[in-house]
Enzyme design. Sequence first.
Site, PDB file in Angstrom:
ATOM      1  N   ASN A   5       0.875  -1.168   0.000  1.00 44.12           N
ATOM      2  CA  ASN A   5       0.000   0.000   0.000  1.00 44.12           C
ATOM      3  C   ASN A   5       0.913   1.219   0.000  1.00 44.12           C
ATOM      4  O   ASN A   5       1.507   1.542   1.030  1.00 44.12           O
ATOM      5  CB  ASN A   5      -0.898  -0.020   1.252  1.00 44.12           C
ATOM      6  N   TRP A   6       1.022   1.824  -1.153  1.00 41.36           N
ATOM      7  CA  TRP A   6       1.945   2.971  -1.279  1.00 41.36           C
ATOM      8  C   TRP A   6       1.431   4.202  -0.548  1.00 41.36           C
ATOM      9  O   TRP A   6       2.158   5.167  -0.367  1.00 41.36           O
ATOM     10  CB  TRP A   6       2.142   3.330  -2.753  1.00 41.36           C
ATOM     11  N   LYS A   7       0.168   4.216  -0.169  1.00 42.37           N
ATOM     12  CA  LYS A   7      -0.458   5.398   0.426  1.00 42.37           C
ATOM     13  C   LYS A   7      -0.237   6.598  -0.510  1.00 42.37           C
ATOM     14  O   LYS A   7      -0.200   6.401  -1.723  1.00 42.37           O
ATOM     15  CB  LYS A   7       0.056   5.621   1.848  1.00 42.37           C
TER      16      LYS A   7
ATOM     17  N   HIS B  79      -9.507   1.245   4.683  1.00 41.77           N
ATOM     18  CA  HIS B  79      -8.235   1.414   5.397  1.00 41.77           C
ATOM     19  C   HIS B  79      -8.467   2.368   6.575  1.00 41.77           C
ATOM     20  O   HIS B  79      -9.247   3.316   6.468  1.00 41.77           O
ATOM     21  CB  HIS B  79      -7.163   1.966   4.450  1.00 41.77           C
TER      22      HIS B  79
ATOM     23  N   GLU C 244      -6.855   4.725   7.694  1.00 44.91           N
ATOM     24  CA  GLU C 244      -6.600   6.141   7.410  1.00 44.91           C
ATOM     25  C   GLU C 244      -7.796   6.781   6.719  1.00 44.91           C
ATOM     26  O   GLU C 244      -8.046   7.976   6.883  1.00 44.91           O
ATOM     27  CB  GLU C 244      -5.299   6.278   6.586  1.00 44.91           C
TER      28      GLU C 244
ATOM     29  N   GLU D 200      -5.382  -4.739  10.408  1.00 41.83           N
ATOM     30  CA  GLU D 200      -4.358  -3.724  10.633  1.00 41.83           C
ATOM     31  C   GLU D 200      -4.672  -2.980  11.929  1.00 41.83           C
ATOM     32  O   GLU D 200      -5.460  -2.017  11.919  1.00 41.83           O
ATOM     33  CB  GLU D 200      -4.323  -2.731   9.470  1.00 41.83           C
TER      34      GLU D 200
ATOM     35  N   GLY E 104       2.604   2.312  10.824  1.00 40.25           N
ATOM     36  CA  GLY E 104       3.574   3.391  10.690  1.00 40.25           C
ATOM     37  C   GLY E 104       4.251   3.780  11.995  1.00 40.25           C
ATOM     38  O   GLY E 104       4.895   4.818  12.079  1.00 40.25           O
TER      39      GLY E 104
ATOM     40  N   SER F 210       3.527  -2.153  10.358  1.00 33.33           N
ATOM     41  CA  SER F 210       4.969  -2.225  10.622  1.00 33.33           C
ATOM     42  C   SER F 210       5.578  -3.591  10.292  1.00 33.33           C
ATOM     43  O   SER F 210       6.445  -4.069  11.001  1.00 33.33           O
ATOM     44  CB  SER F 210       5.265  -1.829  12.075  1.00 33.33           C
TER      45      SER F 210
ATOM     46  N   GLY G  56       2.916  -1.143   4.262  1.00 32.82           N
ATOM     47  CA  GLY G  56       2.949   0.284   3.971  1.00 32.82           C
ATOM     48  C   GLY G  56       4.363   0.741   3.654  1.00 32.82           C
ATOM     49  O   GLY G  56       4.875   0.522   2.555  1.00 32.82           O
ATOM     50  N   GLY G  57       5.015   1.343   4.625  1.00 33.50           N
ATOM     51  CA  GLY G  57       6.330   1.964   4.418  1.00 33.50           C
ATOM     52  C   GLY G  57       7.334   1.073   3.702  1.00 33.50           C
ATOM     53  O   GLY G  57       8.031   1.523   2.780  1.00 33.50           O
TER      54      GLY G  57
HETATM   55  P1  13P Z   1       3.108   0.361   7.690  1.00 30.09           P
HETATM   56  O1  13P Z   1       3.608  -0.926   7.095  1.00 30.09           O
HETATM   57  O2  13P Z   1       3.848   1.566   7.195  1.00 30.09           O
HETATM   58  O3  13P Z   1       3.011   0.282   9.183  1.00 30.09           O
HETATM   59  O4  13P Z   1       1.611   0.573   7.145  1.00 30.09           O
HETATM   60  C1  13P Z   1       0.712  -0.478   7.229  1.00 30.09           C
HETATM   61  C2  13P Z   1      -0.486  -0.129   6.442  1.00 30.09           C
HETATM   62  O5  13P Z   1      -1.243   0.747   6.792  1.00 30.09           O
HETATM   63  C3  13P Z   1      -0.713  -0.860   5.181  1.00 30.09           C
HETATM   64  O6  13P Z   1      -1.974  -0.610   4.679  1.00 30.09           O
END
Ligand code: 13P
Length: 247
Positions: free
Chosen positions: A11-13, A95, A97, A166, A172, A210, A231-232
């Site tokens: 997930n590149w966000k 998600h 967010e 999640e 994050g 994470s 994510g990251g």
């Molecule tokens: P991180 O891997 O950066 O913690 O993010 C997880 C996430 O929200 C994937 O959708």
Amino acid sequence: MGLRNRWVIGNWKMNGSLAGNAALLGAVAAAPSSVGKLGVCVPFPFLGQAQSALAGGAAVWGGQDVSEHASGAYTGQVSAAMLVEFGASLVLVGHSERRQYNAETSDLVARKASAALNAGVTPVICVGETLAEREDGHAEAVVGQQLSACREVLLRAQGAAILAYEPVWAIGTGKTATPAEAQAMHAFIRATLRVLGAEAEATSILYGGSVKAGNARELFSQADIDGGLIGGASLVAADFLAIAAAL
Ligand code: 13P
């Protein structure tokens, strides 16, 4: 092996640029075929680039959100049919967010998952509790409610929807759920799917929060964890591919 597909999905966000994505997508396209499936969920403007880079290979791509509507006067929204035009086979819905910053309710998330399914796009339905909810002992109740809201679409999906657990406190933050904590919630999610009458054994349940190359293998080895939503670490080709190799 099992009944379920094993996935690592990035997930590149709201990250990336045409220039910067090229190397990352190139590396994903060149990833050795592993035991599992690889996917990337990119910002909408990069769907065409992902399609060009990944078409014909093993990795799939998709969006990070989708409209509940098929078309019409919904400024700023993107329909599932539009995702399909760019070859997308996945889309994230719900998600945390988006639940947090865009006030998405579980009922809206269910309608978005339904719209995706109607268009032949696999919804990756995200669920998870906040730190306060966990500390108050409400983690299972919260996740259970998020799942119940999606009952109809989960039944209709017959195992074709993907779930992602999640925990909001692990996203994050560098604070990963322990493999035991994650497994316990994944087992609860699968049990809840059974109670709802959905295809519990056939539904892939991914862990997100994470995930790194260093902790992926232990997380993915848990009985009810069928891969990860990253994510990251999905923004760095070497890290993302190392996580995929841990499937
Ligand atoms: P991180 O891997 O950066 O913690 O993010 C997880 C996430 O929200 C994937 O959708």
